[in-house]
Design an enzyme around this catalytic site. Structure first.
Site, PDB file in Angstrom:
ATOM      1  N   GLY A  77       7.678  52.329  47.183  1.00 20.85           N
ATOM      2  CA  GLY A  77       6.641  51.943  48.106  1.00 20.85           C
ATOM      3  C   GLY A  77       5.900  53.069  48.971  1.00 20.85           C
ATOM      4  O   GLY A  77       6.243  54.251  48.667  1.00 20.85           O
ATOM      5  N   THR A  81       2.249  61.468  48.901  1.00 26.91           N
ATOM      6  CA  THR A  81       3.161  62.502  49.771  1.00 26.91           C
ATOM      7  C   THR A  81       3.449  63.646  48.587  1.00 26.91           C
ATOM      8  O   THR A  81       3.058  63.589  47.419  1.00 26.91           O
ATOM      9  CB  THR A  81       4.557  62.015  50.067  1.00 26.91           C
ATOM     10  OG1 THR A  81       5.024  62.984  51.049  1.00 26.91           O
ATOM     11  CG2 THR A  81       5.645  61.816  49.074  1.00 26.91           C
ATOM     12  N   HIS A  83       5.814  66.924  47.200  1.00 26.58           N
ATOM     13  CA  HIS A  83       7.292  67.468  46.966  1.00 26.58           C
ATOM     14  C   HIS A  83       7.302  68.920  46.438  1.00 26.58           C
ATOM     15  O   HIS A  83       6.336  69.182  45.392  1.00 26.58           O
ATOM     16  CB  HIS A  83       8.174  66.546  45.816  1.00 26.58           C
ATOM     17  CG  HIS A  83       8.344  65.210  46.152  1.00 26.58           C
ATOM     18  ND1 HIS A  83       8.862  65.002  47.475  1.00 26.58           N
ATOM     19  CD2 HIS A  83       8.280  63.891  45.587  1.00 26.58           C
ATOM     20  CE1 HIS A  83       8.977  63.568  47.676  1.00 26.58           C
ATOM     21  NE2 HIS A  83       8.836  63.075  46.406  1.00 26.58           N
ATOM     22  N   ALA A 143       9.981  62.344  55.026  1.00 28.68           N
ATOM     23  CA  ALA A 143       9.229  61.285  54.386  1.00 28.68           C
ATOM     24  C   ALA A 143      10.239  60.420  53.847  1.00 28.68           C
ATOM     25  O   ALA A 143      11.303  60.833  53.236  1.00 28.68           O
ATOM     26  CB  ALA A 143       8.087  61.682  53.507  1.00 28.68           C
ATOM     27  N   GLY A 162      13.772  57.544  47.500  1.00 29.26           N
ATOM     28  CA  GLY A 162      14.514  58.005  48.863  1.00 29.26           C
ATOM     29  C   GLY A 162      13.944  58.792  49.665  1.00 29.26           C
ATOM     30  O   GLY A 162      12.924  58.320  50.250  1.00 29.26           O
ATOM     31  N   CYS A 182       0.841  60.200  53.525  1.00 31.82           N
ATOM     32  CA  CYS A 182       1.140  58.794  53.846  1.00 31.82           C
ATOM     33  C   CYS A 182      -0.111  57.990  54.350  1.00 31.82           C
ATOM     34  O   CYS A 182       0.006  57.049  55.025  1.00 31.82           O
ATOM     35  CB  CYS A 182       2.316  58.737  54.551  1.00 31.82           C
ATOM     36  SG  CYS A 182       3.730  59.449  53.951  1.00 31.82           S
TER      37      CYS A 182
END
EC number: 2.3.1.181
Length: 234
Positions: A77, A81, A83, A143, A162, A182
């Site tokens: 969902g 974002t 990483h 996040a 996660g 987001c």
């Protein structure tokens, strides 16, 4: 006894970690493996969840190549974002029984584990009612985006994807500049290093997070992947 298998995997390509999650979800569904928590870092990566808004990716293909940032459209969902190195990413793979299932409570528990960790450093983490994740005032430090995979062999779900906790200052200064994180324009991002001024490694923060995770989710014992494998071999 509720056993949690844990592993710190250092830096792992996003595609490799995604495939590993899919494998572990199936094994946990079949009760071949206990609940698991993968803790790791990724090379520079943007992930776009099911709330897809391509306009929130600000870099074009040439700039992405120049910066060495990969892009994945994935099944968790949320929106887009980042990483990257200096960020602790956690993938809990947990069976949730259908009876008494509260998916929102699972998200709040992920947030609570991180909020408890921040308290160790004297940081007051909190929530914003309209958003998931962990916030310090008006800046997001962690996040959260998950998927609930319907179990095939028993009634319930197995979680995947996660949280991502910004540890190093470079995380907020680098990859987040290329996106609207987001889809949120009114708030910024922060990091543990920025808030504390201390230079903690991602692995150190993973070690400090684990007991909070175990307590919040009610596990009685943890084991590393190597310990699990040795038991299965016997």
């Amino acid at each position: 006894m509720r056993l949690l298998e844990t592993a710190y995997m250092s830096r792992v390509d996003y595609g490799e970690a995604w495939e590993l999650q899919k494998q572990l979800v199936q094994e946990i569904d079949r009760e071949e493996r206990p609940d698991s928590l993968l803790l790791l870092e990724h090379p520079p990566t943007y992930t776009i969840g099911t709330d897809r808004h391509p306009e929130h990716l600000l870099y074009g293909p040439e700039e992405l190549r120049r910066r060495g940032i990969q892009v994945f459209q994935i099944d968790r969902g949320g929106d887009i974002t980042y990483h990257g190195p200096g960020q602790l990413v956690g993938y809990p793979l947990i069976y949730l029984a259908a009876e008494g299932l509260d998916l929102h409570a699972y998200l709040r528990s992920l947030e609570e584990a991180i909020i408890s960790l921040l308290a160790e450093f004297g940081i007051v983490g909190g929530r914003k009612p309209e958003y998931t994740g962990v916030w310090v005032d008006d800046e997001k430090i962690a996040a959260i985006g998950v998927k609930f995979n319907r179990a095939r062999t028993r009634k319930g779900f197995v979680t995947s994807h996660g949280f991502a906790l910004n540890v190093k200052r470079n995380v907020e200064q680098e990859g987040f500049r290329g996106i609207i994180p987001c889809g949120i324009t009114e708030y910024g991002v922060t990091s543990l290093e920025k808030l504390t001024g201390s230079d903690q490694s991602v692995e150190e923060i993973a070690d400090r997070l684990l007991p909070h995770f175990v307590r919040v989710f009610g596990y009685e014992k943890t084991a590393t992947q190597s310990e699990i494998r040795s038991r299965q071999a016997r």
